[in-house]
Design an enzyme around this catalytic site. Structure first.
Site, mmCIF file in Angstrom:
data_model
loop_
_atom_site.group_PDB
_atom_site.id
_atom_site.type_symbol
_atom_site.label_atom_id
_atom_site.label_comp_id
_atom_site.label_asym_id
_atom_site.label_seq_id
_atom_site.Cartn_x
_atom_site.Cartn_y
_atom_site.Cartn_z
ATOM 1 N N ASN A 11 -3.678 162.873 22.105
ATOM 2 C CA ASN A 11 -3.407 164.247 22.540
ATOM 3 C C ASN A 11 -1.897 164.439 22.403
ATOM 4 O OD1 ASN A 11 -2.883 166.566 24.009
ATOM 5 N ND2 ASN A 11 -4.161 165.996 25.760
ATOM 6 N N LYS A 18 -0.311 161.737 24.744
ATOM 7 C CA LYS A 18 -1.244 161.124 25.691
ATOM 8 C C LYS A 18 -2.291 160.408 24.860
ATOM 9 C CE LYS A 18 -0.711 164.487 29.374
ATOM 10 N NZ LYS A 18 -1.218 165.698 30.013
ATOM 11 N N ARG A 94 -6.570 165.795 19.509
ATOM 12 C CA ARG A 94 -6.532 167.164 20.012
ATOM 13 C C ARG A 94 -5.673 167.963 19.033
ATOM 14 N NH1 ARG A 94 -2.546 169.512 24.561
ATOM 15 N NH2 ARG A 94 -3.425 171.582 24.768
ATOM 16 N N HIS A 182 -6.156 175.808 25.525
ATOM 17 C CA HIS A 182 -6.664 174.970 26.623
ATOM 18 C C HIS A 182 -8.199 174.908 26.609
ATOM 19 C CE1 HIS A 182 -2.679 175.785 28.919
ATOM 20 N NE2 HIS A 182 -2.614 174.609 28.297
ATOM 21 N N HIS A 209 -6.089 176.729 34.336
ATOM 22 C CA HIS A 209 -5.482 175.486 33.837
ATOM 23 C C HIS A 209 -3.983 175.614 34.077
ATOM 24 C CE1 HIS A 209 -4.900 172.031 30.974
ATOM 25 N NE2 HIS A 209 -3.680 172.534 31.092
ATOM 26 N N GLY A 211 -0.714 173.528 34.053
ATOM 27 C CA GLY A 211 0.067 172.328 33.738
ATOM 28 C C GLY A 211 1.423 172.798 33.244
ATOM 29 N N ASN A 212 2.031 172.072 32.309
ATOM 30 C CA ASN A 212 3.267 172.591 31.695
ATOM 31 C C ASN A 212 2.979 173.901 30.990
ATOM 32 O OD1 ASN A 212 5.359 170.777 32.336
ATOM 33 N ND2 ASN A 212 4.371 169.263 31.019
ATOM 34 N N ARG A 242 7.838 178.115 28.878
ATOM 35 C CA ARG A 242 7.443 179.272 28.056
ATOM 36 C C ARG A 242 7.429 180.535 28.901
ATOM 37 N NH1 ARG A 242 2.116 176.391 25.975
ATOM 38 N NH2 ARG A 242 3.062 174.373 26.378
ATOM 39 N N ARG A 284 7.169 169.496 40.385
ATOM 40 C CA ARG A 284 7.599 168.559 41.444
ATOM 41 C C ARG A 284 9.103 168.629 41.641
ATOM 42 N NH1 ARG A 284 4.251 163.799 38.781
ATOM 43 N NH2 ARG A 284 5.001 165.061 37.074
ATOM 44 N N GLY A 327 -2.145 169.459 35.824
ATOM 45 C CA GLY A 327 -1.268 168.730 36.758
ATOM 46 C C GLY A 327 -0.940 169.518 38.017
ATOM 47 N N GLU A 330 -4.396 170.536 39.975
ATOM 48 C CA GLU A 330 -5.062 169.438 40.676
ATOM 49 C C GLU A 330 -4.259 168.892 41.846
ATOM 50 O OE1 GLU A 330 -6.210 166.369 37.783
ATOM 51 O OE2 GLU A 330 -6.448 168.014 36.352
ATOM 52 N N ASN A 331 -2.917 169.079 41.798
ATOM 53 C CA ASN A 331 -2.062 168.333 42.737
ATOM 54 C C ASN A 331 -1.143 169.151 43.621
ATOM 55 O OD1 ASN A 331 -2.732 165.621 41.726
ATOM 56 N ND2 ASN A 331 -1.801 166.389 39.832
ATOM 57 N N GLU A 378 -9.416 166.340 29.093
ATOM 58 C CA GLU A 378 -9.333 166.689 27.677
ATOM 59 C C GLU A 378 -9.653 165.492 26.783
ATOM 60 O OE1 GLU A 378 -5.437 168.136 28.605
ATOM 61 O OE2 GLU A 378 -5.789 170.008 27.554
HETATM 62 N N1 LIG Z 1 1.834 166.209 43.022
HETATM 63 C C1 LIG Z 1 2.224 167.257 42.325
HETATM 64 N N2 LIG Z 1 2.688 168.376 42.935
HETATM 65 C C2 LIG Z 1 3.112 169.438 42.239
HETATM 66 N N3 LIG Z 1 3.099 169.502 40.899
HETATM 67 C C3 LIG Z 1 2.646 168.421 40.234
HETATM 68 C C4 LIG Z 1 2.183 167.256 40.895
HETATM 69 N N4 LIG Z 1 1.801 166.352 39.942
HETATM 70 C C5 LIG Z 1 2.032 166.935 38.740
HETATM 71 N N5 LIG Z 1 2.533 168.175 38.920
HETATM 72 C C6 LIG Z 1 2.998 169.116 37.893
HETATM 73 O O1 LIG Z 1 2.080 169.268 36.833
HETATM 74 C C7 LIG Z 1 2.820 169.690 35.667
HETATM 75 C C8 LIG Z 1 2.360 168.869 34.477
HETATM 76 O O2 LIG Z 1 0.992 169.100 34.297
HETATM 77 P P1 LIG Z 1 0.183 168.408 33.108
HETATM 78 O O3 LIG Z 1 -1.180 169.028 33.121
HETATM 79 O O4 LIG Z 1 0.286 166.946 33.230
HETATM 80 O O5 LIG Z 1 1.042 168.921 31.899
HETATM 81 P P2 LIG Z 1 0.829 168.985 30.345
HETATM 82 O O6 LIG Z 1 0.694 170.450 30.058
HETATM 83 O O7 LIG Z 1 2.049 168.377 29.772
HETATM 84 O O8 LIG Z 1 -0.454 168.254 30.008
HETATM 85 C C9 LIG Z 1 4.296 169.494 35.980
HETATM 86 O O9 LIG Z 1 4.888 170.727 36.320
HETATM 87 C C10 LIG Z 1 4.234 168.590 37.205
HETATM 88 O O10 LIG Z 1 5.343 168.728 38.029
HETATM 89 C C1 LIG Z 2 -1.984 174.793 24.278
HETATM 90 C C2 LIG Z 2 -1.044 174.388 25.338
HETATM 91 O O1 LIG Z 2 -0.396 175.212 25.940
HETATM 92 O O2 LIG Z 2 -1.019 173.107 25.611
HETATM 93 P P1 LIG Z 2 -0.090 172.371 26.694
HETATM 94 O O3 LIG Z 2 -0.393 173.015 28.001
HETATM 95 O O4 LIG Z 2 -0.561 170.949 26.646
HETATM 96 O O5 LIG Z 2 1.319 172.552 26.236
HETATM 97 MG MG LIG Z 3 -1.849 169.732 29.040
#
Ligand SMILES: Nc1ncnc2c1ncn2[C@@H]1O[C@H](COP(=O)(O)OP(=O)(O)O)[C@@H](O)[C@H]1O
Ligand SMILES: CC(=O)OP(=O)(O)O
Ligand SMILES: [Mg+2]
Length: 394
Positions: A11, A18, A94, A182, A209, A211-212, A242, A284, A327, A330-331, A378
């Protein structure tokens, strides 16, 4: 020795790779991450499911100037653990953008590779790295079959009215459509939620979803009917770096003032949480910083997640359940609580203890609209797609 059966999943993100290895029974043997590519690199590898029950994660610093070196470092670590290319049945990738032609998982042939390359302008932060991983493995182990699963594919079910921008045909001919992303995460969420909830998949599901990259998807009877990302993974929510949705005239103004290259960089890498909070893009780190600008960035993230999420309710005609993954999803209890509170009018009652403990069920059992956490899977989704293609002889 019996024929190798393991599937390596890659990924490749904008600054990380990953990976996970699955055996013939779809048990996860290893997982890990090479991150900080182009900066101070690190590699983590963990045996087992990556849930802390495995043989403990090993993290080490590594020189990872680019994705090719990161991939080669990952393969070296896996070989040292007895999971090198000679043990593999296949590699599965991916691929973020499959465009209009790649709408289902596929074995990577020269033609499929060319289609992925055609989509590079549509996902400049993602597709080139997937291609470089595909090419590197082709050089290293040319006999090994490679497969791809596409983040865009899940959204092909959205109606035309959701996929079209209000642009004339010449723009449509350039591929300017709302593809959505996603999708592998959302497909995995639809697969996992019935197991987690012990109930059939809710008919009208709003999935976040976070995450970043971050997006929301309206899922009706298991199919995407609308999502917040569009032509590229830049549209929609406020994200780590972004910008999310921006008036196109603001983009044009930036191009006039800064030029194309700096505008691209600004909108993709220097905006979002990072732009609002002086360079901090990680949730975080923002939490730990606790400054006024960090708090504003978090409030911006929650406000726009809620606003965009609400706009998707129009495509669902109501909502039976909300689910969080990624991320942050879930957290991060405080972020979930803020977003869920904004949907309180739907009759969601958040159980504060469950939320604080990241329990799968976040809502009281009596609430008319349920809320859940579903771990992002994923990599498993990609491996399942490849296993299906292998088993059906594709
Ligand atoms: N315990 C936590 N509390 C708050 N945010 C978290 C925690 N663990 C991970 N995150 C946040 O999740 C995000 C990364 O998510 P992830 O799904 O791993 O990203 P990616 O898009 O790179 O796959 C970061 O902003 C990170 O700080
Ligand atoms: C498509 C996409 O935004 O992927 P990621 O969240 O992993 O950057
Ligand atoms: Mg991701």
């Amino acid at each position: 020795m019996s024929a190798p059966q393991d599937i390596l999943v890659l990924n490749t993100g904008s600054s990380s790779v990953k990976f996970a290895v699955f055996d013939a029974h779809m048990q996860q043997r290893f997982c890990g991450l090479a991150e900080g590519i182009g900066q101070a690199g690190r590699i983590r590898i963990e045996a087992g499911a990556g849930d802390g029950a495995g043989a403990g994660a090993e993290t080490e610093f590594a020189d990872l100037p680019d994705h090719r070196r990161a991939l080669s470092a990952v393969l070296t670590r896996l070989s040292q653990q007895g999971a090198g290319p000679d043990r593999l049945r296949a590699v599965a990738h991916r691929v973020v953008h499959g465009g209009r032609r790649l709408l289902a998982p596929a074995r990577i042939t020269a033609e499929v590779r060319a289609c992925i390359e055609d989509c590079v302008p549509l996902a400049p932060l993602h597709n080139p790295h997937a291609l470089s991983a595909i090419d590197a493995l082709d050089d290293l182990a040319p006999q090994l079959p490679q497969y791809a699963s596409f983040d865009t594919a899940f959204h092909a079910t959205a109606p035309e009215v959701a996929q079209r921008y209000a642009l004339p045909p010449e723009a449509e001919a350039l591929g300017l459509r709302r593809y959505g992303f996603h999708g592998l995460s959302y497909a995995a969420l639809c697969r996992r939620l019935p197991d987690i909830s012990q109930q059939p998949l809710p008919r009208r599901l709003l999935a976040f979803h976070l995450g970043n990259g971050a997006s929301v998807c309206a899922i009706l009877d298991g199919q995407s009917v609308a999502t917040t990302m569009g032509y590229s993974p830049l549209e929609g929510l406020t994200m780590g770096t972004r910008v999310g949705t921006l008036d196109p005239n603001a983009t044009l103004r930036l191009v006039e003032d800064l030029g194309l290259a700096r505008t691209k960089d600004l909108l993709n890498r220097k905006s979002g949480l990072s732009g609002l909070a002086g360079g901090l893009s990680d949730m975080r780190a923002l939490d730990a910083a606790g400054t006024a600008e960090a708090r504003f960035a978090i409030a911006h993230f929650c406000y726009w997640a809620s606003r965009h999420g609400h706009s998707l309710l129009a495509a669902l005609g109501g909502c039976d359940a909300i689910a969080f993954t990624g991320g942050i999803g879930e957290n991060a209890p405080a972020i979930r609580a803020t977003i869920l509170d904004s949907f309180g009018w739907l009759g969601i009652a958040v159980d504060p203890d469950a939320n604080a403990n990241n329990a799968p069920r976040l809502s009281a059992t009596s609430a008319p609209t349920a809320a859940w956490i579903v771990p992002a899977e994923e990599e498993r989704q990609i491996a399942l797609d490849a296993r299906f293609l292998i088993d059906t002889g594709e």
